[in-house]
Design a protein around this motif. Structure first.
Motif, PDB file in Angstrom:
ATOM      1  N   ASP A 150      27.170 -32.835 -65.611  1.00 22.69           N
ATOM      2  CA  ASP A 150      27.119 -32.196 -64.292  1.00 22.69           C
ATOM      3  C   ASP A 150      25.741 -31.621 -63.998  1.00 22.69           C
ATOM      4  N   ALA A 151      25.127 -30.983 -65.010  1.00 27.37           N
ATOM      5  CA  ALA A 151      23.807 -30.381 -64.804  1.00 27.37           C
ATOM      6  C   ALA A 151      22.762 -31.449 -64.514  1.00 27.37           C
ATOM      7  N   GLY A 152      22.805 -32.554 -65.275  1.00 27.45           N
ATOM      8  CA  GLY A 152      21.860 -33.640 -65.041  1.00 27.45           C
ATOM      9  C   GLY A 152      22.029 -34.254 -63.668  1.00 27.45           C
ATOM     10  N   ALA A 153      23.296 -34.433 -63.247  1.00 29.79           N
ATOM     11  CA  ALA A 153      23.553 -34.997 -61.917  1.00 29.79           C
ATOM     12  C   ALA A 153      23.030 -34.072 -60.825  1.00 29.79           C
ATOM     13  N   MET A 154      23.193 -32.756 -61.017  1.00 30.38           N
ATOM     14  CA  MET A 154      22.706 -31.800 -60.028  1.00 30.38           C
ATOM     15  C   MET A 154      21.186 -31.877 -59.902  1.00 30.38           C
ATOM     16  N   ILE A 155      20.501 -31.967 -61.050  1.00 26.78           N
ATOM     17  CA  ILE A 155      19.047 -32.089 -61.030  1.00 26.78           C
ATOM     18  C   ILE A 155      18.633 -33.364 -60.308  1.00 26.78           C
ATOM     19  N   ALA A 156      19.315 -34.474 -60.619  1.00 28.63           N
ATOM     20  CA  ALA A 156      18.967 -35.762 -60.002  1.00 28.63           C
ATOM     21  C   ALA A 156      19.147 -35.719 -58.494  1.00 28.63           C
ATOM     22  N   ARG A 157      20.263 -35.131 -58.055  1.00 32.20           N
ATOM     23  CA  ARG A 157      20.512 -35.061 -56.604  1.00 32.20           C
ATOM     24  C   ARG A 157      19.469 -34.197 -55.911  1.00 32.20           C
ATOM     25  N   GLU A 158      19.114 -33.078 -56.564  1.00 33.51           N
ATOM     26  CA  GLU A 158      18.135 -32.204 -55.928  1.00 33.51           C
ATOM     27  C   GLU A 158      16.765 -32.870 -55.846  1.00 33.51           C
ATOM     28  N   ILE A 159      16.389 -33.602 -56.888  1.00 34.29           N
ATOM     29  CA  ILE A 159      15.108 -34.313 -56.851  1.00 34.29           C
ATOM     30  C   ILE A 159      15.121 -35.354 -55.742  1.00 34.29           C
ATOM     31  N   GLY A 252      18.720 -25.883 -58.738  1.00 36.24           N
ATOM     32  CA  GLY A 252      18.499 -26.462 -60.045  1.00 36.24           C
ATOM     33  C   GLY A 252      17.049 -26.579 -60.451  1.00 36.24           C
ATOM     34  N   MET A 253      16.204 -27.171 -59.606  1.00 29.61           N
ATOM     35  CA  MET A 253      14.808 -27.390 -59.980  1.00 29.61           C
ATOM     36  C   MET A 253      14.064 -26.081 -60.171  1.00 29.61           C
ATOM     37  N   ARG A 254      14.360 -25.082 -59.357  1.00 34.02           N
ATOM     38  CA  ARG A 254      13.679 -23.792 -59.477  1.00 34.02           C
ATOM     39  C   ARG A 254      14.089 -23.062 -60.746  1.00 34.02           C
ATOM     40  N   ARG A 255      15.288 -23.380 -61.240  1.00 34.78           N
ATOM     41  CA  ARG A 255      15.785 -22.701 -62.424  1.00 34.78           C
ATOM     42  C   ARG A 255      15.166 -23.254 -63.695  1.00 34.78           C
ATOM     43  N   LEU A 256      14.568 -24.441 -63.613  1.00 30.12           N
ATOM     44  CA  LEU A 256      13.966 -25.044 -64.801  1.00 30.12           C
ATOM     45  C   LEU A 256      12.796 -24.200 -65.287  1.00 30.12           C
TER      46      LEU A 256
END
Length: 620
Positions: A150-159, A252-256
């Motif tokens: 789920d986390a990876g999918a969220m990152i991918a969608r946000e990118i 997601g991206m800002r949290r990295l």
């Protein structure tokens, strides 16, 4: 995009729409009449073409079709296109109907579909053209995402939705063999984590994102070691504690962020029902002593999520109290706070606080905790840790607070330091007061807290930044570690299970060697231990011991409602002896008497400091 370019693009869109609105009804008529346009329909189209185009352009303008940034077009923009075209075509139908033009009604749905397709394709072409121009200007980093969940999918969608991300997702890696060769969020899952070095070389990967917030420290450590073999930049999604800690979640991206030491020490998260464990706080006045410290400030953050009636932020340092207050008012504007500058050792001042605010729940986090400093000043440790706790606890009893939670430490078990001995003495004080009180007094013991003030990690960070050496007291020294949010959730859990007199413990997992921590931190900075940065051993400091414990040999544990939280079996208390020793401590500043009295109170306390002080006095 400059203002002039913006105007030019809007003009281009208006011209495109005018052509579409003028040509598509003609195509619709030709489709309706099998390619032969009757004279009447041809006349109507010729007469009404310009008015219909003008009407359609006006509708499109009303729908904001010329004020959208089509480079960043998303699903909501598609809805706008459908709405604008539907309203424009419906308006044209009504316009011709009331004008008495008797043309075939089946032309209109055909025209609607053609205009919708034409406008949609024009926006797509416009988006592609703008993005191609943007790609020429901007270079992209090839990205590999570790974790196809789920986390990876969220990152991918946000990118995918964020054109400013300047990265191109090449694929995912995941150790679940069932996922290999599948796709997630439209991106291929290329293999497992062991394949990372090969994939980096094959696909010219420049950046890795570890998107497994539920992973334990061992797994993160293994992935980090694999990633370190590459030359890629590595970012990580924080663990679940860190993410749930912040009410206003960042995208997601800002949290990295960069990988930190706490990622390598992650344990399986404690899954707590936050509403259930904080029911005793909702609607209550809550006092937090030491509110400017690491644990106190985190308590304030998490309690602010519950909906307390008022939170009293008490501390003796005005700067730390001011800083946490300013932070909380931004994050939780609806929560009521009071800032109180006071010292817990001053009973008259503390009584003013209790008399004015009548706190129903008290979290006592104020304490001296620096082991070597307290060895040099045992009388101060007693004054603050023992009598400061006694003051606040007695007032909680007098003013009928419902629950009192003491923040203790694993150093209170078989103590070898003044700090540990005074924290154990504070536990005994609570045990004595609890015997005849309506207030529920409980204690929470846990190990070292990563990131807390005075912890070893900030020291190591400064030493690494200075080029070394990193100082470790002993190569075999171990400690239990936990994150600040973990520690605070334990404190809140303790309050929810309080019946009075308990000492709660947390399953701390395996202890960690300080030497290993130092090596990990050096590697996280891209350096090699004892090559780029030396590690030297300085010898154990006063009051330190090699291994910490959470229980004495006599105590043992019983289970609680949660499998990760235990309750110590506390030995019966000799009240008279405790009171006599407290009386002695309250009337002396002599360090030898202080330490000997603590030893009488806590038979397992062994002090090397006492020998040193006695030797110094003999020498004089």
């Amino acid at each position: 995009m400059s203002s002039l370019e913006d105007i030019r693009n809007k003009i281009k869109l208006i011209i495109l729409d005018a052509v579409i609105l003028g040509v598509m009804p003609l195509f619709a008529s030709l489709l309706r009449f099998d390619g032969v346009l009757p004279a009447y329909e041809a006349t109507v189209l010729r007469v009404w073409m310009l008015p219909c185009i003008a009407f359609g352009i006006a509708v499109f303008y009303f729908f904001g079709m010329y004020h959208r940034m089509w480079r960043y077009a998303r699903m909501r923009d598609l809805y706008a296109i459908v709405g604008a075209v539907t309203l424009a075509e419906t308006g044209m139908f009504l316009l011709l109907f009331y004008a008495g033009e008797n043309i075939s009604k089946s032309i209109f749905p055909i025209s609607w579909m053609l205009v919708l397709g034409g406008v949609g394709l024009s926006r797509l072409a416009f988006k592609i053209n703008l993005n191609i121009g943007k790609e020429r200007e901007q270079t992209y980093k090839n990205l590999l995402i570790v974790g196809a969940g789920d986390a990876g999918a969220m990152i991918a969608r946000e990118i995918e939705q964020n054109d400013a991300a300047a990265v191109k997702i090449i694929g995912f890696v995941d150790d679940d063999a069932k996922k290999k060769n599948n796709r997630l969020a439209g991106v291929s899952i290329l293999g497992g984590t062991d394949d990372i070095p090969e994939l980096v070389q094959t696909h010219h990967i420049e950046m890795l994102i570890v998107a497994i917030p539920s992973a334990g420290g061992d797994k993160i450590r293994r992935i980090t070691d694999i990633c370190r073999r590459t030359s890629c930049a590595v970012r990580i999604m924080p663990g679940l504690y860190e993410m749930t800690d912040n009410v206003r979640m960042q995208p997601g991206m800002r949290r990295l962020r960069d990988i930190r030491l706490e990622d390598l020490l992650r344990r399986e998260p404690i899954h707590l029902d936050f509403d259930k464990i904080t029911h005793y706080i909702a609607g209550k006045t809550v006092l937090i002593t030491g509110a400017g410290g690491s644990i106190g400030s985190e308590l304030a953050r998490q309690i602010s999520r519950v909906g307390a009636k008022e939170i009293l932020l008490l501390g003796r340092g005005e700067n730390s109290i001011y800083e946490i207050y300013q932070e909380l008012k931004v994050k939780f504007p609806a929560q009521s706070y009071r800032t109180i500058i006071a010292n817990v050792t001053e009973k008259t001042r503390m009584e003013e606080v209790f008399q004015q605010y009548h706190p129903e729940v008290v979290f006592h986090a104020a304490a001296h905790k620096h082991v070597p400093l307290m060895e040099m000043q045992p009388e101060e440790a007693v004054h603050n840790n023992v009598f400061g706790t006694k003051n606040v606890a007695e007032l909680a009893d007098t003013y009928r607070s419902e629950i009192f939670v003491l923040i203790s430490t694993d150093k209170a078990v078989n103590p070898t330091s003044v700090m540990g001995a005074t924290k154990r003495a504070a536990e005994l004080v609570l045990q004595e007061i609890n015997q005849n009180s309506a207030t529920k007094f409980v204690t929470v013991r846990f190990g070292n807290v990563l990131g807390s003030r005075g912890s070893v990690v900030p020291l190591f960070e400064r030493q690494i930044a200075a080029g070394g050496p990193v100082t470790v007291t002993h190569p075999e020294m171990t400690r239990f570690f936990m994150t600040i949010p973990e520690a605070v959730q334990l404190v809140l859990q303790a309050g929810s299970q309080a019946e009075g007199g308990e000492v709660f413990l947390f399953d701390m997992g395996e202890p960690v060697k300080i030497n290993d921590m130092a090596c990990d931190l050096i590697r996280l900075h891209g350096l090699t231990p004892n090559k780029d940065v030396n590690i030297i051993y300085t010898g154990m400091r006063p009051g330190e011991k090699l291994y910490e414990e959470l229980l004495t040999s006599e105590e043992g544990t019983t289970s609680t409602k949660h499998k990760k939280i235990y309750k110590a079996r506390i030995s019966p208390l000799n009240t008279e002896t405790l009171r006599e020793n407290l009386k002695i401590l309250s009337h002396t500043q002599d360090q030898i008497i202080v330490i000997k009295t603590l030893q009488q109170m806590i038979p397992t306390y062994r002090s090397k400091q006492l020998e040193d002080i006695e030797n110094q006095r003999r020498a004089i």
